[in-house]
Motif scaffolding. Structure first.
Motif, mmCIF file in Angstrom:
data_model
loop_
_atom_site.group_PDB
_atom_site.id
_atom_site.type_symbol
_atom_site.label_atom_id
_atom_site.label_comp_id
_atom_site.label_asym_id
_atom_site.label_seq_id
_atom_site.Cartn_x
_atom_site.Cartn_y
_atom_site.Cartn_z
ATOM 1 N N LEU A 188 -47.666 -131.017 -96.808
ATOM 2 C CA LEU A 188 -47.698 -130.666 -95.289
ATOM 3 C C LEU A 188 -46.820 -131.723 -94.565
ATOM 4 N N PHE A 189 -46.981 -133.242 -94.868
ATOM 5 C CA PHE A 189 -46.187 -134.064 -94.261
ATOM 6 C C PHE A 189 -44.643 -133.886 -94.498
ATOM 7 N N LEU A 190 -44.109 -133.519 -95.722
ATOM 8 C CA LEU A 190 -42.782 -133.316 -96.221
ATOM 9 C C LEU A 190 -42.220 -131.978 -95.470
ATOM 10 N N HIS A 191 -42.998 -130.967 -95.166
ATOM 11 C CA HIS A 191 -42.384 -129.854 -94.530
ATOM 12 C C HIS A 191 -42.537 -130.168 -93.075
ATOM 13 N N ALA A 192 -43.520 -130.826 -92.403
ATOM 14 C CA ALA A 192 -43.274 -130.809 -91.181
ATOM 15 C C ALA A 192 -42.160 -132.002 -90.697
ATOM 16 N N ALA A 193 -41.729 -132.813 -91.562
ATOM 17 C CA ALA A 193 -40.893 -133.686 -91.225
ATOM 18 C C ALA A 193 -39.264 -133.102 -91.428
ATOM 19 N N GLY A 194 -39.245 -132.225 -92.499
ATOM 20 C CA GLY A 194 -38.103 -131.275 -92.750
ATOM 21 C C GLY A 194 -37.973 -130.678 -91.420
ATOM 22 N N ILE A 195 -39.063 -129.793 -91.028
ATOM 23 C CA ILE A 195 -38.798 -128.936 -89.838
ATOM 24 C C ILE A 195 -38.410 -129.620 -88.637
ATOM 25 N N ALA A 196 -39.051 -130.884 -88.488
ATOM 26 C CA ALA A 196 -38.623 -131.916 -87.351
ATOM 27 C C ALA A 196 -37.208 -132.131 -87.268
ATOM 28 N N SER A 197 -36.720 -132.695 -88.702
ATOM 29 C CA SER A 197 -35.070 -132.877 -88.783
ATOM 30 C C SER A 197 -34.327 -131.544 -88.602
ATOM 31 N N PHE A 198 -34.696 -130.533 -89.216
ATOM 32 C CA PHE A 198 -33.820 -129.176 -89.089
ATOM 33 C C PHE A 198 -33.723 -128.811 -87.534
ATOM 34 N N THR A 199 -34.828 -128.892 -86.782
ATOM 35 C CA THR A 199 -34.968 -128.463 -85.245
ATOM 36 C C THR A 199 -34.187 -129.492 -84.545
ATOM 37 N N ALA A 200 -34.299 -130.719 -85.058
ATOM 38 C CA ALA A 200 -33.188 -131.662 -84.046
ATOM 39 C C ALA A 200 -31.772 -131.422 -84.170
ATOM 40 N N SER A 201 -31.350 -130.809 -85.644
ATOM 41 C CA SER A 201 -30.077 -130.642 -85.863
ATOM 42 C C SER A 201 -29.538 -129.282 -84.893
ATOM 43 N N PHE A 202 -30.425 -128.247 -84.818
ATOM 44 C CA PHE A 202 -30.235 -127.221 -84.021
ATOM 45 C C PHE A 202 -30.133 -127.504 -82.487
ATOM 46 N N ARG A 203 -30.832 -128.356 -82.140
ATOM 47 C CA ARG A 203 -30.907 -128.607 -80.399
ATOM 48 C C ARG A 203 -29.723 -129.397 -80.255
ATOM 49 N N PHE A 204 -29.341 -130.153 -81.230
ATOM 50 C CA PHE A 204 -27.902 -130.905 -80.964
ATOM 51 C C PHE A 204 -26.826 -129.796 -81.013
ATOM 52 N N LEU A 205 -27.026 -128.717 -81.981
ATOM 53 C CA LEU A 205 -25.814 -127.756 -82.128
ATOM 54 C C LEU A 205 -25.768 -127.046 -80.798
ATOM 55 N N ASN A 206 -27.108 -126.672 -80.182
ATOM 56 C CA ASN A 206 -27.047 -125.797 -79.040
ATOM 57 C C ASN A 206 -26.499 -126.420 -77.649
ATOM 58 N N SER A 207 -26.425 -127.887 -77.872
ATOM 59 C CA SER A 207 -25.929 -128.727 -76.791
ATOM 60 C C SER A 207 -24.405 -129.164 -76.973
ATOM 61 N N TRP A 208 -23.946 -128.826 -78.253
ATOM 62 C CA TRP A 208 -22.612 -129.229 -78.499
ATOM 63 C C TRP A 208 -21.444 -128.347 -78.289
ATOM 64 N N GLU A 209 -20.938 -128.346 -77.211
ATOM 65 C CA GLU A 209 -19.954 -127.510 -76.642
ATOM 66 C C GLU A 209 -18.299 -127.439 -77.306
ATOM 67 N N THR A 210 -18.059 -126.526 -78.319
ATOM 68 C CA THR A 210 -16.842 -126.408 -78.956
ATOM 69 C C THR A 210 -16.494 -125.049 -79.143
ATOM 70 N N PRO A 211 -15.098 -124.720 -79.241
ATOM 71 C CA PRO A 211 -14.767 -123.280 -79.218
ATOM 72 C C PRO A 211 -15.443 -122.216 -80.215
ATOM 73 N N MET A 212 -16.073 -122.873 -81.185
ATOM 74 C CA MET A 212 -16.880 -122.240 -81.905
ATOM 75 C C MET A 212 -18.051 -121.474 -81.272
ATOM 76 N N SER A 213 -18.656 -122.330 -80.369
ATOM 77 C CA SER A 213 -19.827 -121.733 -79.664
ATOM 78 C C SER A 213 -19.682 -120.249 -79.081
ATOM 79 N N SER A 214 -18.433 -119.933 -78.360
ATOM 80 C CA SER A 214 -18.461 -118.551 -78.041
ATOM 81 C C SER A 214 -17.483 -117.612 -78.967
ATOM 82 N N ALA A 215 -17.150 -118.069 -79.973
ATOM 83 C CA ALA A 215 -16.315 -117.134 -80.860
ATOM 84 C C ALA A 215 -17.296 -116.347 -81.429
ATOM 85 N N TYR A 216 -16.758 -115.248 -82.288
ATOM 86 C CA TYR A 216 -17.373 -114.376 -83.099
ATOM 87 C C TYR A 216 -17.950 -115.003 -84.150
#
Length: 238
Positions: free
Chosen positions: A18-46
């Motif tokens: 449970l600890f490993l899976h929770a830690a992994g989810i926290a890490s992956f979620t942090a990466s997605f949150r960073f991605l959503n706040s990272w403005e690049t031309p890719m954000s609005s591309a197809y």
């Protein structure tokens, strides 16, 4: 649920698993949150950020660990089986992403990122190293052995590799540019060679993970299955 005799640690469980899976989810979620706040031309591309193999792999890793966490919480054998099936795809893919990314960065980082969009170490590690490490730990410590032979591994690697190539080329027809700078440098046949090499590398990562599983758990004959074994056939005594 009885633990497989080759499985090193208890899983599903409400302890380390449970600890490993929770830690992994926290890490992956942090990466997605960073991605959503990272403005690049890719954000609005197809295709958005899902033109990147890195983000496709991250999404598969997140799904795998969410199912694993649910299995740990509920102690459900069915969810545990689903998690193990997902890891057959997600773990080798993340190992492939890690090897390709850091290998290309060692040559020239501008092959994978334009100079204006270089990542700091922590988000870079979160995207291109943490998922592979987490999934490898999940496989080696918390999963029963894979019953995947060399032929199945090659088939899986080639299928995923060329599916991604088709997706990248389709996005190019919509956007007029590729997600990775290296694709612009290479000709069509050279990109084909790169995708073929990547597919075989993913197949090799599947067999390597299976061999490491046998090595870590002290089962010599299971290591031999990484080279040749009919899918679903286990060593004698299981």
């Amino acid at each position: 649920m009885a633990r497989h005799q080759l499985q090193r640690l208890e899983a599903p469980s409400r302890q380390f698993s449970l600890f490993l899976h929770a830690a992994g989810i926290a890490s992956f979620t942090a990466s997605f949150r960073f991605l959503n706040s990272w403005e690049t031309p890719m954000s609005s591309a197809y295709g958005g950020h899902y033109q990147f193999l890195t983000i496709i792999g991250l999404a598969l890793a997140q799904i795998t660990f969410v199912v694993g966490l649910l299995a740990d919480i509920t102690l459900s054998p069915s969810l545990f089986t689903v998690k193990n099936a997902l890891s057959v795809f997600s773990a080798p893919l993340e190992i492939l992403i890690t090897v390709l990314y850091w290998g290309l960065c060692a040559i020239d980082k501008s092959l994978v990122f334009p100079p204006d969009f270089q990542l700091d170490f922590l988000p870079d590690f979160g995207f291109h190293a943490a998922p592979g490490l987490m999934l490898a730990l999940d496989l080696l410590l918390l999963s029963p052995p894979w019953t995947v032979n060399a032929y199945s591994a090659v088939t899986l690697g080639v299928t995923l590799g060329f599916a991604y190539w088709v997706w990248v080329e389709y996005c190019f027809t919509q956007n007029g540019w590729y997600p990775y700078p290296i694709f612009d440098i290479l000709s069509t046949w050279q990109r084909g060679l790169l995708f073929t090499f990547s597919s075989l590398l993913m197949s090799g990562s599947t067999m390597t993970l299976k061999w490491l599983y046998g090595k870590l758990n002290g089962v010599e004959r299971f290591q031999k299955e990484a080279v040749k074994n009919p899918a679903g056939v286990r060593p004698k005594g299981e």
